[in-house]
Scaffold this active site. Structure first.
Site, PDB file in Angstrom:
ATOM      1  N   GLU A  62      25.102  43.705  44.429  1.00 41.46           N
ATOM      2  CA  GLU A  62      24.777  43.676  42.997  1.00 41.46           C
ATOM      3  C   GLU A  62      24.023  42.416  42.600  1.00 41.46           C
ATOM      4  OE1 GLU A  62      28.428  44.681  40.851  1.00 41.46           O
ATOM      5  OE2 GLU A  62      28.089  46.797  41.230  1.00 41.46           O
TER       6      GLU A  62
ATOM      7  N   GLU B 160      28.523  52.531  45.988  1.00 43.14           N
ATOM      8  CA  GLU B 160      29.749  52.415  45.187  1.00 43.14           C
ATOM      9  C   GLU B 160      29.713  53.453  44.081  1.00 43.14           C
ATOM     10  OE1 GLU B 160      30.827  48.566  43.563  1.00 43.14           O
ATOM     11  OE2 GLU B 160      30.112  47.547  45.367  1.00 43.14           O
TER      12      GLU B 160
HETATM   13  P1  P53 Z   1      35.943  46.344  39.017  1.00 43.64           P
HETATM   14  C1  P53 Z   1      31.010  45.504  36.591  1.00 43.64           C
HETATM   15  C2  P53 Z   1      30.287  46.666  36.337  1.00 43.64           C
HETATM   16  C3  P53 Z   1      29.833  47.455  37.389  1.00 43.64           C
HETATM   17  C4  P53 Z   1      30.113  47.065  38.706  1.00 43.64           C
HETATM   18  O1  P53 Z   1      34.475  46.823  39.474  1.00 43.64           O
HETATM   19  C5  P53 Z   1      30.830  45.910  38.958  1.00 43.64           C
HETATM   20  C6  P53 Z   1      31.289  45.118  37.915  1.00 43.64           C
HETATM   21  C7  P53 Z   1      32.065  43.868  38.185  1.00 43.64           C
HETATM   22  O2  P53 Z   1      33.293  43.900  37.559  1.00 43.64           O
HETATM   23  O3  P53 Z   1      31.083  45.451  40.213  1.00 43.64           O
HETATM   24  C8  P53 Z   1      31.153  46.294  41.334  1.00 43.64           C
HETATM   25  O4  P53 Z   1      36.608  45.885  40.271  1.00 43.64           O
HETATM   26  C9  P53 Z   1      31.375  45.393  42.534  1.00 43.64           C
HETATM   27  C10 P53 Z   1      32.733  45.490  43.152  1.00 43.64           C
HETATM   28  C11 P53 Z   1      33.745  45.850  42.092  1.00 43.64           C
HETATM   29  C12 P53 Z   1      33.391  47.240  41.572  1.00 43.64           C
HETATM   30  O5  P53 Z   1      32.081  47.275  41.054  1.00 43.64           O
HETATM   31  O6  P53 Z   1      35.684  45.263  38.046  1.00 43.64           O
HETATM   32  O7  P53 Z   1      30.371  45.543  43.520  1.00 43.64           O
HETATM   33  O8  P53 Z   1      33.016  44.296  43.821  1.00 43.64           O
HETATM   34  O9  P53 Z   1      35.064  45.802  42.510  1.00 43.64           O
HETATM   35  C13 P53 Z   1      34.336  47.763  40.503  1.00 43.64           C
HETATM   36  O10 P53 Z   1      36.598  47.555  38.454  1.00 43.64           O
END
Ligand code: P53
Length: 487
Positions: free
Chosen positions: A196, A383
């Site tokens: 990201e 993801e």
């Molecule tokens: P969490 C924000 C919005 C979209 C993706 O996020 C994001 C985030 C960061 O908070 O990060 C990615 O754990 C990232 C992962 C993360 C996952 O999304 O906040 O690549 O490390 O865990 C989910 O729910």
């Protein structure tokens, strides 16, 4: 059949949220080892010491004073230290991934495990740890997909050099890349440079103390150069390497047909796409250059940087997709979502998760179409997923039908994009395929997994693994190569 025979079904994790073993086997400290847990109400805090020896805490949005160093306070709980302990459960976890039928597994390598101080000194024990992982994956016929750097930097580089603001970090990073490309040649073929990249802005992520816009962009330029150099090195070491970039992709819709809202959405979207432009097209887009000029931001470049960026373009676009947003020209309508990462307006046509992330399966098809139309290179959804609080029933079952529903709709959208729009999609790795620490809030209770891990927000629990209902559902999806998505 919609999906090609060799479609990469799997799941995704990251070292700092999953691995644990934060000081085991010679690992050095990473910036993320000094960030506390949090919740929806309370932000995660960075612990640091100033030159006078005093300890302090700030949120990730705030800057640190010059000269401050990361600090691990023995009184505080830091979720990365044990996380969900892949460090000690790797064999069991990989067996569970194999049972689900994974074709690939996305993980990141902890930079501070290979280079404890981030410099040219290598920790052989760290390299050997990942050898064991890759060998175990190979034993089960699972292809590793490696994120070279996921949201952190060895703390020493943050303390001593101000992180990515210092050009020397480019050389240290490229050395780290060269080390792992050589060591894991023949074991790993799929790589991506920075997780990201469009979200990188704070001390925890890139080690900079002052995260004002000009400093952030200077550091970002170094990240772009480092990524380009890494891509070239990786291709030179093994021409079979497929090296991608990784962006958080959140399409934004205009809130109304008012051209002002349409323009607000355009600005939101091209801000994210500019990161893809640099790494796929090989140059900064014109609107970004104009923005720098307008705001007096001068990026210091070395001679040859533009050529490096032009040459070191990536093989594929890896992206995360969780949600869409809506944009409005009216600042009063705007709230912040996604761990305060972006301004957005509530979209009345969509429901939201408990953490305020809008659920939008068609948005995934829209994203795939937009990205493929615009860049015409293979895409990889690295993801996607639904963060939710799970309930363990008295008999141990976990009925996460809300998660199954989310995945069913998103996989259908992905199928439509491949079958009806002709998008070239390499694979799909749902986030947190096994429960792990949330990046945004530091909680355990925001879970994404097909596999449950017994651990709570304070770090209490047995770390025992168990299969959720979604585990059996995803197993069938993979078995049928995406044909059977259930009722
Ligand atoms: P969490 C924000 C919005 C979209 C993706 O996020 C994001 C985030 C960061 O908070 O990060 C990615 O754990 C990232 C992962 C993360 C996952 O999304 O906040 O690549 O490390 O865990 C989910 O729910």
């Amino acid at each position: 059949m919609a999906f090609p025979k060799d479609f990469l079904w799997g799941g995704a994790t990251a070292a700092n949220q999953y691995e644990g073993g934060y000081l085991s086997g010679g690992k050095g400290l990473s910036t993320l080892d000094a960030i506390t847990g949090g919740s929806k109400e309370h932000p995660r805090m960075i612990s640091f010491k100033t030159k006078d020896g005093k300890t302090h805490q700030v949120t990730r949005e705030q800057s640190l004073p010059a000269g401050a160093v990361g600090y691990v306070d023995p009184e505080q709980y830091y979720p990365s230290h044990v996380a969900t302990d892949f460090y000690h459960h790797w064999q069991e976890d990989i067996a569970l991934f194999a049972e689900m039928g994974f074709k690939c597994f996305r993980m990141s390598i902890s930079w501070a495990r290979i280079c404890p101080k981030g410099d040219f000194a290598i920790n052989e024990e760290g390299l050997a740890f990942y050898d064991r992982i890759f060998d175990e994956l190979q034993k089960h016929g699972i292809e590793p997909v490696v994120t070279i750097n996921h949201f952190d930097i060895p703390m020493h580089l943050a303390d001593e050099l101000d992180g990515w603001l210092d050009r020397q970090v480019v050389d240290y990073f490229v050395f780290f890349c060269e080390t792992i490309f050589k060591r894991y040649k023949g074991k790993v073929r799929y790589w991506m440079t920075f997780n990201e990249i469009n979200f990188l802005r704070s001390w925890t992520q890139i080690g900079i103390h002052d995260n004002s816009k000009p400093k952030r962009w200077q550091a970002m330029h170094h990240l772009f150069v480092a990524s380009a150099k890494a891509v070239m090195k990786g291709h030179e070491i093994d021409p079979d390497n497929q090296i991608g970039m990784m962006v958080a992709y959140i399409p934004s819709y205009p809130m109304t047909a008012d051209p002002k809202d349409v323009f607000a959405a355009l600005q939101f979207n091209r801000d994210q796409e500019s990161f893809i432009d640099v790494q796929v097209k090989g140059y900064y887009p014109a609107h970004r250059i104009k923005e720098f000029e307008r705001e007096g931001i001068v990026i210091e470049k070395l001679e040859g940087d533009d050529e490096l960026i032009a040459q070191g373009t990536v093989d594929y676009i890896g992206f995360s997709y969780y949600m869409s947003t809506a944009s409005s020209a009216d600042p009063d309508k705007v709230k912040y979502v996604g761990g305060n990462q972006m301004p957005a307006v509530k979209n009345p046509y969509l429901t939201e998760s408990d953490w305020g992330w809008a659920v939008d399966p068609l948005g995934l098809r829209i994203s795939l179409c937009k990205l493929y139309d615009r860049y015409n290179i293979p895409l990889f959804i690295v993801e996607n997923g639904f963060g939710a609080q799970d309930v363990v029933e008295a008999d141990g079952t976990i009925n996460d039908d809300y998660r199954i529903q989310y995945f069913r709709d998103h996989i259908q959208a992905m199928k439509d994009a491949v079958e009806l729009d002709g998008v070239d999609l390499m694979g799909y790795t749902p986030w947190g395929c096994i429960d792990l620490v949330s990046a945004g809030t530091g909680e355990m209770s925001k879970r994404y997994g097909f596999i449950y891990v017994d651990l709570d927000d304070e770090g209490q629990g047995t770390l025992a693994r168990s299969r959720k209902q979604s585990f059996f559902w995803y197993q069938k999806v993979i078995e049928s190569n995406g044909e059977s998505l259930g009722e």
